[in-house]
Scaffold this active site. Structure first.
Site, PDB file in Angstrom:
ATOM      1  N   ARG A 160       1.008  45.101  -9.017  1.00 31.43           N
ATOM      2  CA  ARG A 160       0.364  43.945  -9.638  1.00 31.43           C
ATOM      3  C   ARG A 160       0.494  44.047 -11.170  1.00 31.43           C
ATOM      4  O   ARG A 160       0.944  45.052 -11.694  1.00 31.43           O
ATOM      5  CB  ARG A 160      -1.127  43.898  -9.245  1.00 31.43           C
ATOM      6  CG  ARG A 160      -1.334  43.545  -7.783  1.00 31.43           C
ATOM      7  CD  ARG A 160      -2.769  43.746  -7.348  1.00 31.43           C
ATOM      8  NE  ARG A 160      -3.120  45.157  -7.282  1.00 31.43           N
ATOM      9  CZ  ARG A 160      -4.327  45.626  -7.005  1.00 31.43           C
ATOM     10  NH1 ARG A 160      -5.324  44.795  -6.774  1.00 31.43           N
ATOM     11  NH2 ARG A 160      -4.554  46.920  -6.951  1.00 31.43           N
ATOM     12  N   LYS A 218      -4.940  48.730 -12.569  1.00 36.06           N
ATOM     13  CA  LYS A 218      -5.535  49.972 -12.062  1.00 36.06           C
ATOM     14  C   LYS A 218      -6.049  50.841 -13.196  1.00 36.06           C
ATOM     15  O   LYS A 218      -5.675  50.680 -14.361  1.00 36.06           O
ATOM     16  CB  LYS A 218      -4.486  50.770 -11.272  1.00 36.06           C
ATOM     17  CG  LYS A 218      -4.090  50.117  -9.974  1.00 36.06           C
ATOM     18  CD  LYS A 218      -5.259  49.799  -9.069  1.00 36.06           C
ATOM     19  CE  LYS A 218      -5.814  51.011  -8.364  1.00 36.06           C
ATOM     20  NZ  LYS A 218      -6.921  50.610  -7.431  1.00 36.06           N
ATOM     21  N   TYR A 235      -9.595  47.672 -13.719  1.00 40.79           N
ATOM     22  CA  TYR A 235     -10.399  48.475 -12.777  1.00 40.79           C
ATOM     23  C   TYR A 235     -10.450  49.876 -13.344  1.00 40.79           C
ATOM     24  O   TYR A 235      -9.418  50.425 -13.763  1.00 40.79           O
ATOM     25  CB  TYR A 235      -9.733  48.527 -11.392  1.00 40.79           C
ATOM     26  CG  TYR A 235      -9.841  47.252 -10.586  1.00 40.79           C
ATOM     27  CD1 TYR A 235     -11.088  46.747 -10.193  1.00 40.79           C
ATOM     28  CD2 TYR A 235      -8.712  46.576 -10.167  1.00 40.79           C
ATOM     29  CE1 TYR A 235     -11.191  45.586  -9.436  1.00 40.79           C
ATOM     30  CE2 TYR A 235      -8.801  45.414  -9.419  1.00 40.79           C
ATOM     31  CZ  TYR A 235     -10.050  44.928  -9.054  1.00 40.79           C
ATOM     32  OH  TYR A 235     -10.144  43.784  -8.311  1.00 40.79           O
ATOM     33  N   HIS A 278     -13.102  52.483 -11.941  1.00 39.98           N
ATOM     34  CA  HIS A 278     -13.569  53.389 -10.866  1.00 39.98           C
ATOM     35  C   HIS A 278     -13.862  54.784 -11.414  1.00 39.98           C
ATOM     36  O   HIS A 278     -13.344  55.790 -10.919  1.00 39.98           O
ATOM     37  CB  HIS A 278     -12.528  53.466  -9.744  1.00 39.98           C
ATOM     38  CG  HIS A 278     -12.277  52.142  -9.073  1.00 39.98           C
ATOM     39  ND1 HIS A 278     -13.250  51.471  -8.349  1.00 39.98           N
ATOM     40  CD2 HIS A 278     -11.188  51.343  -9.034  1.00 39.98           C
ATOM     41  CE1 HIS A 278     -12.768  50.335  -7.889  1.00 39.98           C
ATOM     42  NE2 HIS A 278     -11.524  50.221  -8.305  1.00 39.98           N
ATOM     43  N   GLU A 322     -14.698  46.244 -11.779  1.00 47.69           N
ATOM     44  CA  GLU A 322     -15.539  46.404 -10.577  1.00 47.69           C
ATOM     45  C   GLU A 322     -17.036  46.343 -10.865  1.00 47.69           C
ATOM     46  O   GLU A 322     -17.826  46.271  -9.941  1.00 47.69           O
ATOM     47  CB  GLU A 322     -15.182  47.697  -9.832  1.00 47.69           C
ATOM     48  CG  GLU A 322     -15.573  49.006 -10.509  1.00 47.69           C
ATOM     49  CD  GLU A 322     -14.538  49.510 -11.511  1.00 47.69           C
ATOM     50  OE1 GLU A 322     -13.591  48.764 -11.833  1.00 47.69           O
ATOM     51  OE2 GLU A 322     -14.679  50.662 -11.979  1.00 47.69           O
ATOM     52  N   ASP A 382     -11.007  52.572   2.078  1.00 46.99           N
ATOM     53  CA  ASP A 382     -11.157  52.977   0.673  1.00 46.99           C
ATOM     54  C   ASP A 382     -12.557  53.525   0.398  1.00 46.99           C
ATOM     55  O   ASP A 382     -12.798  54.152  -0.621  1.00 46.99           O
ATOM     56  CB  ASP A 382     -10.824  51.812  -0.281  1.00 46.99           C
ATOM     57  CG  ASP A 382     -11.766  50.643  -0.113  1.00 46.99           C
ATOM     58  OD1 ASP A 382     -12.373  50.499   0.966  1.00 46.99           O
ATOM     59  OD2 ASP A 382     -11.913  49.872  -1.074  1.00 46.99           O
TER      60      ASP A 382
HETATM   61  N1  LIG Z   1      -8.220  48.792   2.016  1.00 46.17           N
HETATM   62  C1  LIG Z   1      -8.175  47.920   1.030  1.00 46.17           C
HETATM   63  O1  LIG Z   1      -7.136  47.686   0.418  1.00 46.17           O
HETATM   64  C2  LIG Z   1      -9.403  47.141   0.660  1.00 46.17           C
HETATM   65  C3  LIG Z   1      -9.309  45.986  -0.143  1.00 46.17           C
HETATM   66  C4  LIG Z   1     -10.478  45.262  -0.425  1.00 46.17           C
HETATM   67  C5  LIG Z   1     -11.713  45.724   0.078  1.00 46.17           C
HETATM   68  N2  LIG Z   1     -11.748  46.863   0.837  1.00 46.17           N
HETATM   69  C6  LIG Z   1     -13.012  47.392   1.419  1.00 46.17           C
HETATM   70  O2  LIG Z   1     -13.423  46.576   2.515  1.00 46.17           O
HETATM   71  C7  LIG Z   1     -14.811  46.832   2.744  1.00 46.17           C
HETATM   72  C8  LIG Z   1     -15.562  45.524   2.953  1.00 46.17           C
HETATM   73  O3  LIG Z   1     -15.567  44.807   1.716  1.00 46.17           O
HETATM   74  P1  LIG Z   1     -16.310  43.383   1.575  1.00 46.17           P
HETATM   75  O4  LIG Z   1     -15.945  42.866   0.234  1.00 46.17           O
HETATM   76  O5  LIG Z   1     -16.081  42.569   2.784  1.00 46.17           O
HETATM   77  O6  LIG Z   1     -17.835  43.838   1.563  1.00 46.17           O
HETATM   78  P2  LIG Z   1     -19.093  42.867   1.798  1.00 46.17           P
HETATM   79  O7  LIG Z   1     -20.241  43.535   1.121  1.00 46.17           O
HETATM   80  O8  LIG Z   1     -18.763  41.477   1.450  1.00 46.17           O
HETATM   81  O9  LIG Z   1     -19.307  42.937   3.388  1.00 46.17           O
HETATM   82  C9  LIG Z   1     -19.700  44.093   4.064  1.00 46.17           C
HETATM   83  C10 LIG Z   1     -20.451  43.675   5.307  1.00 46.17           C
HETATM   84  O10 LIG Z   1     -20.674  44.870   6.093  1.00 46.17           O
HETATM   85  C11 LIG Z   1     -21.912  44.675   6.739  1.00 46.17           C
HETATM   86  N3  LIG Z   1     -22.379  45.944   7.283  1.00 46.17           N
HETATM   87  C12 LIG Z   1     -22.942  47.002   6.627  1.00 46.17           C
HETATM   88  N4  LIG Z   1     -23.251  47.966   7.518  1.00 46.17           N
HETATM   89  C13 LIG Z   1     -22.884  47.516   8.741  1.00 46.17           C
HETATM   90  C14 LIG Z   1     -22.944  48.039  10.063  1.00 46.17           C
HETATM   91  N5  LIG Z   1     -23.477  49.249  10.303  1.00 46.17           N
HETATM   92  N6  LIG Z   1     -22.455  47.284  11.079  1.00 46.17           N
HETATM   93  C15 LIG Z   1     -21.925  46.068  10.864  1.00 46.17           C
HETATM   94  N7  LIG Z   1     -21.844  45.511   9.632  1.00 46.17           N
HETATM   95  C16 LIG Z   1     -22.324  46.227   8.602  1.00 46.17           C
HETATM   96  C17 LIG Z   1     -22.792  44.089   5.647  1.00 46.17           C
HETATM   97  O11 LIG Z   1     -23.962  43.485   6.189  1.00 46.17           O
HETATM   98  C18 LIG Z   1     -21.831  43.076   5.009  1.00 46.17           C
HETATM   99  O12 LIG Z   1     -21.953  41.792   5.597  1.00 46.17           O
HETATM  100  C19 LIG Z   1     -15.274  47.632   1.513  1.00 46.17           C
HETATM  101  O13 LIG Z   1     -15.317  49.012   1.846  1.00 46.17           O
HETATM  102  C20 LIG Z   1     -14.195  47.384   0.497  1.00 46.17           C
HETATM  103  O14 LIG Z   1     -14.122  48.435  -0.458  1.00 46.17           O
HETATM  104  C21 LIG Z   1     -10.625  47.573   1.112  1.00 46.17           C
END
Ligand SMILES: NC(=O)c1ccc[n+]([C@@H]2O[C@H](COP(=O)([O-])OP(=O)(O)OC[C@H]3O[C@@H](n4cnc5c(N)ncnc54)[C@H](O)[C@@H]3O)[C@@H](O)[C@H]2O)c1
Length: 370
Positions: A15, A75, A94, A96, A118, A270
């Site tokens: 990016r 990053k 970002y 972190h 962030e 992550d």
């Molecule tokens: N791998 C990647 O490239 C990448 C990219 C973007 C985001 N992410 C990750 O994805 C994850 C989700 O991000 P988001 O923006 O959707 O977060 P968000 O806060 O919008 O949503 C998280 C949801 O999880 C729910 N939750 C919490 N504990 C729970 C449980 N025990 N059972 C069921 N649901 C539960 C919460 O109520 C919430 O609705 C984060 O860890 C974020 O860092 C990863």
């Protein structure tokens, strides 16, 4: 102000911090923009596009960093970039910082103003510069999962939408936040049967309304999760407990009871992942198998689609870039409490409490050191 846009140097990062559209807006408002040669190339923005809207293309990263008042990146800086830090530099990216003590030291020692994407907040108190990447990852999770379900990728050979006379595939989504909602949208669009769990019942009510009852919602407990996992063709992990490692919601025993050739995409990897058998993977080696179930656990999924990801990220960051360029750091921080929340380092002080706590160091509120 002189705004600098270096090429990202982190492994597999494709990016870029500012697009040609952003350069045009900056130049039109009287700023000068230095773009490192090929900074946007991997996001499909060639040097010519930047030059056409008034950017100066610079051969060496050093010359971007040395001459810019504000550097806009994607990053967190790598060690080879620490060397460019200097007093008075404004860095918007970002960061972190919590686990990155050395980077924190370098920013503090050189008195860099470090504003972290962030931790910037909007008026509603949410984190507007994290949302776009969750949108990308959520949508991508279904696209990637559908591909891994194909036989040649180790999947069970299920077409998510099915065809008349066959059942559609089952997509099971854990977490109904940004990632989960976007995954649900894509999975429904492909014609799959979609089941989603969340702990938050109000969120399940919203999901039920948003999708007009077409997404089956379940409360998050191990009984429901075990049953839904055993029926899933594609399982997507998207939970988040802010500031904490993801809870292991799907156990190894549950994975062993899943269908052979089913696919798991643990987007929450992550934050450690919400599937017990998930371990971080990279774009060069994205998947592996446990008990006949394909796992895809790439920690930076948006880098797979850098053009869309850069546009989505910069749509959100750019209004802040413009404000910082117009007002300068101090005035912008004073005028906008959301930007103030983004300040992690200022004039040699650590100004973000959670980072200070994680590193057991002194903390000063930015308002007290301005
Ligand atoms: N791998 C990647 O490239 C990448 C990219 C973007 C985001 N992410 C990750 O994805 C994850 C989700 O991000 P988001 O923006 O959707 O977060 P968000 O806060 O919008 O949503 C998280 C949801 O999880 C729910 N939750 C919490 N504990 C729970 C449980 N025990 N059972 C069921 N649901 C539960 C919460 O109520 C919430 O609705 C984060 O860890 C974020 O860092 C990863």
């Amino acid at each position: 102000m002189i705004v600098g846009v270096p090429k990202e140097v982190k492994d597999h990062e494709s990016r870029v911090g500012v697009t040609p559209a952003g350069v045009k807006a900056l130049v039109e408002t009287g700023h000068k923009v230095l773009v490192e040669h090929n900074a946007g190339a991997l996001s499909s923005f060639p040097d010519d596009d930047y030059q056409a809207v008034g950017a100066e293309i610079v051969g060496e990263a050093y010359n971007v960093w040395r001459n810019a008042d504000m550097v806009v990146k994607v990053k967190e800086p790598t060690k080879q970039e620490y060397y460019h830090f200097r007093e008075g530099l404004l860095l918007f990216t970002y960061l972190h910082l919590a686990p990155l003590r050395e980077l924190t030291d370098a920013l503090l020692e050189k008195k860099v103003t470090g504003i972290a994407y962030e931790t910037v907040r909007d008026r509603a108190g949410s984190l507007p510069l994290l949302t776009p990447m969750s949108e990308v990852a959520g949508r991508l999770s279904v696209q990637v999962g559908a591909a891994y379900l194909q036989k040649e990728h180790g999947g069970r050979g299920v077409l998510l939408g099915g065809v008349p006379g066959t059942l559609p595939g089952n997509v099971f989504i854990i977490g109904g936040g940004i990632v989960g909602t976007n995954a649900a949208k894509m999975a429904l669009g492909l014609g799959a049967k979609v089941t989603l769990v969340d702990l938050n019942l109000n969120r399940l009510r919203e999901i039920d309304d948003i999708f007009g009852g077409r997404v089956f919602t379940l409360a998050s407990n191990s009984y429901n999760i075990e049953r839904a996992a055993s029926e899933a063709d594609l399982l997507i992990g998207g939970v988040l407990i802010p500031g904490a490692a993801a809870p292991k919601i799907v156990t190894r025993a549950m994975v062993s009871k899943m269908k052979k050739g089913a696919v798991i995409v643990d987007v929450a990897i992550d934050q450690g992942g919400c599937i017990e058998t998930a371990r971080p993977t990279t774009h060069s080696d994205p998947s592996y198998e446990v008990d006949g179930v394909v796992h895809y656990c790439v920690t930076n999924m948006p880098a797979a689609v850098p053009n869309t990801s850069t546009l989505a990220l910069t749509n959100a960051t750019f209004p802040y870039v413009l404000k910082l360029a117009r007002d300068g750091a101090e005035l912008a921080i004073k005028a906008d409490p959301g930007i103030a929340e983004g300040v992690n380092t200022f004039n040699g002080h650590l100004t973000y409490k959670a980072v200070a706590e994680a590193q057991a160091r002194d903390y000063r509120a930015v308002a007290n050191v301005l």
